[in-house]
Write an enzyme that holds these catalytic residues in place. Structure first.
Site, mmCIF file in Angstrom:
data_model
loop_
_atom_site.group_PDB
_atom_site.id
_atom_site.type_symbol
_atom_site.label_atom_id
_atom_site.label_comp_id
_atom_site.label_asym_id
_atom_site.label_seq_id
_atom_site.Cartn_x
_atom_site.Cartn_y
_atom_site.Cartn_z
ATOM 1 N N ASP A 1 0.701 -1.261 -0.115
ATOM 2 C CA ASP A 1 -0.025 -0.092 0.040
ATOM 3 C C ASP A 1 0.915 1.238 -0.133
ATOM 4 O O ASP A 1 0.138 2.269 -0.289
ATOM 5 C CB ASP A 1 -1.003 -0.127 1.050
ATOM 6 C CG ASP A 1 -2.111 -1.134 0.922
ATOM 7 O OD1 ASP A 1 -2.553 -1.177 -0.078
ATOM 8 O OD2 ASP A 1 -2.071 -1.883 2.056
ATOM 9 N N HIS B 1 -9.950 -2.987 -0.942
ATOM 10 C CA HIS B 1 -9.161 -2.488 -2.101
ATOM 11 C C HIS B 1 -9.605 -2.955 -3.383
ATOM 12 O O HIS B 1 -10.228 -4.301 -3.252
ATOM 13 C CB HIS B 1 -7.769 -2.723 -1.853
ATOM 14 C CG HIS B 1 -6.948 -2.009 -0.865
ATOM 15 N ND1 HIS B 1 -6.120 -2.495 0.239
ATOM 16 C CD2 HIS B 1 -6.930 -0.630 -0.739
ATOM 17 C CE1 HIS B 1 -5.746 -1.582 0.895
ATOM 18 N NE2 HIS B 1 -6.032 -0.263 0.362
ATOM 19 N N CYS C 1 -0.763 -7.718 -0.841
ATOM 20 C CA CYS C 1 -0.547 -6.476 -0.017
ATOM 21 C C CYS C 1 0.957 -6.875 0.694
ATOM 22 O O CYS C 1 1.464 -5.861 1.266
ATOM 23 C CB CYS C 1 -1.508 -6.861 1.435
ATOM 24 S SG CYS C 1 -3.017 -7.215 0.799
ATOM 25 N N ARG D 1 -2.152 4.772 8.539
ATOM 26 C CA ARG D 1 -0.843 4.352 7.807
ATOM 27 C C ARG D 1 -0.184 5.280 6.908
ATOM 28 O O ARG D 1 0.628 4.981 6.300
ATOM 29 C CB ARG D 1 -1.732 3.160 6.828
ATOM 30 C CG ARG D 1 -2.476 2.018 7.484
ATOM 31 C CD ARG D 1 -2.818 1.001 6.697
ATOM 32 N NE ARG D 1 -1.517 0.463 6.044
ATOM 33 C CZ ARG D 1 -1.319 -0.542 5.033
ATOM 34 N NH1 ARG D 1 -2.563 -1.040 4.732
ATOM 35 N NH2 ARG D 1 -0.436 -0.964 4.501
HETATM 36 C C1 CIR Z 1 -5.844 -2.178 6.095
HETATM 37 O O1 CIR Z 1 -7.066 -2.014 6.268
HETATM 38 O O2 CIR Z 1 -5.140 -1.168 5.568
HETATM 39 C C2 CIR Z 1 -5.070 -3.415 6.367
HETATM 40 N N1 CIR Z 1 -5.357 -3.986 7.389
HETATM 41 C C3 CIR Z 1 -4.925 -4.619 5.204
HETATM 42 C C4 CIR Z 1 -4.225 -3.820 4.177
HETATM 43 C C5 CIR Z 1 -4.257 -4.997 2.991
HETATM 44 N N2 CIR Z 1 -3.483 -4.433 1.722
HETATM 45 C C6 CIR Z 1 -3.851 -4.611 0.417
HETATM 46 O O3 CIR Z 1 -4.898 -5.169 0.213
HETATM 47 N N3 CIR Z 1 -3.153 -4.122 -0.207
#
Ligand code: CIR
Length: 256
Positions: free
Chosen positions: A67, A164, A251, A86
């Site tokens: 991300d 996402h 991710c 984040r």
């Molecule tokens: C979030 O909600 O940001 C994290 N718990 C999960 C992120 C997952 N990332 C992705 O799908 N690229």
């Protein structure tokens, strides 16, 4: 294309505070570490060099490095995550990208938000799904930043209730996308070959094709059989703990 590198980050003990849409239980750090090690071993088995960054306790979701950036052959673009907890992860990733890459650009607009999980790069374009984390200003800024590298950005939409864009799809090869029906029904993949995940197995749409492997979460036998039948070499990795905080195969790495 082929990948020579991947960047990963070890899960931190603070993972128990990771963001999630629905609470289905607390992630177990030891189990997640074991799954993470299997994931890195799978990436390395293809001959790629895999960087393992140290865990960052201050950022519970920092294991989900995808991300924080978009990595293209021409250079990297540092994102501006839309989840406030984040946002700081992107700045932490920037120096590592600078060390590995000649060119690093940044999404900078105060109103621009975009997360790598919403970006699917195919051989012909970059698809970016607007979502709760990615807004129109973020998509527009990315489009400007990559235009002189020859990329066209196409804005699409992530289905309601889906974290996402890539929660629901993955690129399998230059022209083939693995997708849930609910996403492909929006028409966003018209012109591509689409392989659907099996009904009831929507949670495995977040899979990656990395060199000669398709790396998918374990426990989705119908979709696995479809991929094997289509000729892909499939490796399954445990994802029970990441799944509790809405994470999957894409991710966990930046790939280039
Ligand atoms: C979030 O909600 O940001 C994290 N718990 C999960 C992120 C997952 N990332 C992705 O799908 N690229």
């Amino acid at each position: 294309y082929t990948f020579s590198h991947a960047i990963t980050r070890r899960p931190s003990a603070s993972i128990i505070a990771g963001l999630r849409a629905v609470d289905t239980g607390t992630p177990d750090l030891a189990v997640m570490q074991a799954h993470h090690a299997d994931y890195i071993a799978a990436l390395r088995s293809t001959g790629a060099q895999v960087l393992e960054l140290d865990a960052m306790e201050a950022f519970p979701d920092s294991v989900f490095v995808e991300d924080t950036a978009l990595c293209l052959p021409e250079g990297a673009v540092v994102m501006r995550p839309g989840a406030p907890s984040r946002l700081g992860e992107a700045a932490e990733m920037a120096p590592h990208l600078a060390a590995l890459y000649g060119v690093v650009r940044r999404i900078e607009g105060a109103d621009s938000f975009i997360e790598g999980g919403d970006i699917l790069t195919t051989e012909r374009e970059i698809l970016v799904g607007r979502s709760d984390r990615t807004n129109a200003a973020g998509v527009a800024e990315l489009a400007k930043l990559v235009a002189d590298w020859g990329y066209t950005v196409r804005e699409v939409f992530t289905p309601p209730g889906v974290l996402h864009f890539k929660t629901d799809c993955s690129l399998l090869d230059g022209d083939t996308i693995l997708s849930t029906k609910r996403l492909a029904d929006s028409g966003c993949f018209d012109g591509y070959k689409v392989i659907y995940v099996a009904d009831g197995e929507e949670a495995c749409a977040n899979t990656i094709r990395f060199n000669d492997l398709v790396i998918m979460p374990a426990g989705f036998p119908k979709t696995r059989a479809v991929l094997v039948q289509a000729g892909y070499k499939v490796v399954e990795i445990g994802n029970s703990e990441c799944a509790k905080i809405d994470g999957g195969m894409s991710c966990l790495s930046l790939r280039f």
